[in-house]
Design a protein around this motif. Structure first.
Motif, PDB file in Angstrom:
ATOM      1  N   CYS A  52      19.401  67.558  89.425  1.00  0.00           N
ATOM      2  CA  CYS A  52      20.302  67.610  88.397  1.00  0.00           C
ATOM      3  C   CYS A  52      21.379  68.628  88.210  1.00  0.00           C
ATOM      4  O   CYS A  52      22.479  68.564  88.033  1.00  0.00           O
ATOM      5  CB  CYS A  52      19.506  67.540  87.006  1.00  0.00           C
ATOM      6  N   ASP A  53      20.710  69.830  88.429  1.00  0.00           N
ATOM      7  CA  ASP A  53      21.320  71.223  88.316  1.00  0.00           C
ATOM      8  C   ASP A  53      22.714  71.311  89.570  1.00  0.00           C
ATOM      9  O   ASP A  53      23.728  71.532  89.347  1.00  0.00           O
ATOM     10  CB  ASP A  53      20.630  72.693  88.685  1.00  0.00           C
ATOM     11  N   VAL A  54      22.304  70.757  90.693  1.00  0.00           N
ATOM     12  CA  VAL A  54      23.207  70.784  91.877  1.00  0.00           C
ATOM     13  C   VAL A  54      24.177  69.777  91.601  1.00  0.00           C
ATOM     14  O   VAL A  54      25.574  70.068  92.126  1.00  0.00           O
ATOM     15  CB  VAL A  54      22.526  70.523  93.279  1.00  0.00           C
ATOM     16  N   LEU A  55      23.896  68.523  91.066  1.00  0.00           N
ATOM     17  CA  LEU A  55      24.900  67.443  91.092  1.00  0.00           C
ATOM     18  C   LEU A  55      25.653  67.274  89.669  1.00  0.00           C
ATOM     19  O   LEU A  55      26.339  66.378  89.565  1.00  0.00           O
ATOM     20  CB  LEU A  55      23.988  65.993  91.380  1.00  0.00           C
ATOM     21  N   GLY A  56      25.185  68.118  88.590  1.00  0.00           N
ATOM     22  CA  GLY A  56      26.030  68.227  87.354  1.00  0.00           C
ATOM     23  C   GLY A  56      25.563  66.924  86.848  1.00  0.00           C
ATOM     24  O   GLY A  56      26.559  66.386  86.088  1.00  0.00           O
ATOM     25  N   VAL A  57      24.272  66.768  86.607  1.00  0.00           N
ATOM     26  CA  VAL A  57      24.013  65.232  85.907  1.00  0.00           C
ATOM     27  C   VAL A  57      22.778  65.692  85.049  1.00  0.00           C
ATOM     28  O   VAL A  57      22.117  66.572  85.477  1.00  0.00           O
ATOM     29  CB  VAL A  57      23.926  64.004  86.805  1.00  0.00           C
ATOM     30  N   THR A  58      22.320  64.709  84.363  1.00  0.00           N
ATOM     31  CA  THR A  58      21.206  65.093  83.338  1.00  0.00           C
ATOM     32  C   THR A  58      20.165  64.175  83.972  1.00  0.00           C
ATOM     33  O   THR A  58      20.284  63.216  84.768  1.00  0.00           O
ATOM     34  CB  THR A  58      21.387  64.681  82.043  1.00  0.00           C
TER      35      THR A  58
END
Length: 367
Positions: A52-58
């Motif tokens: 989630c952190d790397v891909l910018g999603v929840t």
């Protein structure tokens, strides 16, 4: 907690990561990430949070399958037919996420009604007629240049954006969704090329509804439509300079008036049989020898400024001013962080007003 493998793949492709590249960032093997994307494994929570952190999603984004997938016949590319599959996948993934973002923004603001006519055409005469009908449908007439292609497509309800890091192999891309989306590479900052790219995509959206494009036939049809839409046949036959030799000075004046490249006009003159095959060949040799195959004379002229999108930036600004938490909050509703919203929209988000700002109100969604 299980994740939807297709959602992970969508987010990965949108950022342009290979399985190896993503694995290096989150400390997982390519093989294991492949198992996650095929729903064969469930990740531990620390890996899920790292993704989630790397891909910018929840986490919600990764666990909730997207409701509406984009079909191949809804996507049209303007660019090299031989582009790498990885580039195609990246653009499709971003377009899919932008489509989802626009649908969420529409819950808070009203956008123009979608008004793209459906006109099937395949032969040259039919394409000329389709272009003329489209101009008349939008009240553009047939005798003068289009003032702004950007406003034509935005007034017709399309959302226009830029993916600034697109490959050189992609000039433009469109999606025939409930609300059409047009995306262009900001790498090509020439007004005439920009307008032709948009007219080309309009041709796909009007003539090729439900048709899978990308082959030479459909690309040539969209090319023909773009030329006919930007410079209608009757006006072109009236204004194009005739003679044994091409009058480049007169052609430059037409370029500044109609905002169409000289190369596109030469091709149109050949298509309309004003120029012979020998004249057309000689003209293309001239472009090559003078270094004008990609960058023409007057492309940088102040009278030909590149057109900028207005609809999406204004929508983002409006939502930012009326919704508590701004666009960041709206993006979070569909599982996208601020950075990913900026990635798929092509625009840097303004900072939302402070919570105690009297202009900020909590609005019910428009259902």
């Amino acid at each position: 907690m299980e994740i939807a493998g297709e959602q992970l793949r969508l987010a990965r492709l949108a950022h342009g990561y290979s399985l190896e590249a993503l694995g290096e960032k989150v400390g997982a093997s390519r093989q294991y990430l492949h198992l996650l994307e095929t729903d064969a494994r469930t990740p531990a929570r620390d890996l899920r949070l790292a993704l989630c952190d790397v891909l910018g999603v929840t986490e919600d984004f990764l666990t909730t399958p997207i409701r509406s997938t984009v079909r191949p016949e809804q996507c049209h590319f303007r660019g090299h037919i031989t582009r790498p599959a990885s580039v195609t996948s990246q653009v499709l993934a971003r377009g899919t996420m932008l489509d989802k973002l626009v649908a969420e923004l529409e819950k808070y603001v009203d956008l123009p009604d979608v008004s793209f006519p459906d006109i099937s055409a395949s032969d040259n005469e039919g394409i000329e007629i389709a272009a003329e009908k489209a101009r008349m449908h939008w009240g553009l007439g047939l005798d003068g240049p289009i003032v702004s292609m950007m406003r034509v497509v935005e007034n017709a309800g399309a959302v226009v954006s830029y993916f600034g890091d697109l490959s050189e192999r992609v000039d433009a891309f469109s999606m025939d969704r409930r609300r059409p989306i047009l995306v262009r590479s900001s790498l090509k900052e020439s007004l005439c090329r920009q307008r032709f790219d948009f007219a080309h995509e309009v041709g796909h959206l009007i003539m090729h509804r439900g048709v899978q494009t990308g082959d030479r036939e459909t690309e040539n049809q969209a090319h023909r439509f773009a030329g006919a839409f930007l410079f209608p046949r009757a006006a072109f036959l009236r204004e194009f300079p005739r003679g044994k030799y091409i009058d480049w000075i007169a052609l430059a004046r037409l370029k500044l008036r109609w905002k169409v490249s000289m190369r596109a006009m030469v091709k149109r003159a050949y298509d309309l049989r004003i120029l012979s095959a020998a004249q057309y060949r000689t003209a293309n040799i001239h472009f090559a020898k003078t270094g004008q195959t990609k960058h023409e004379k007057y492309d940088d002229d102040s009278r030909l400024p590149v057109e900028q999108p207005e609809l999406l930036p204004m929508t983002l600004e409006s939502v930012n001013g009326i919704v508590h938490g701004g666009v960041v909050s709206v993006g979070h509703e569909i599982g996208l962080t601020k950075n990913t919203v900026e990635l798929v929209s092509g625009f840097q988000l303004p900072n939302p007003p402070l919570p105690n700002d009297p202009k900020v109100v909590r609005l019910p969604r428009n259902r």
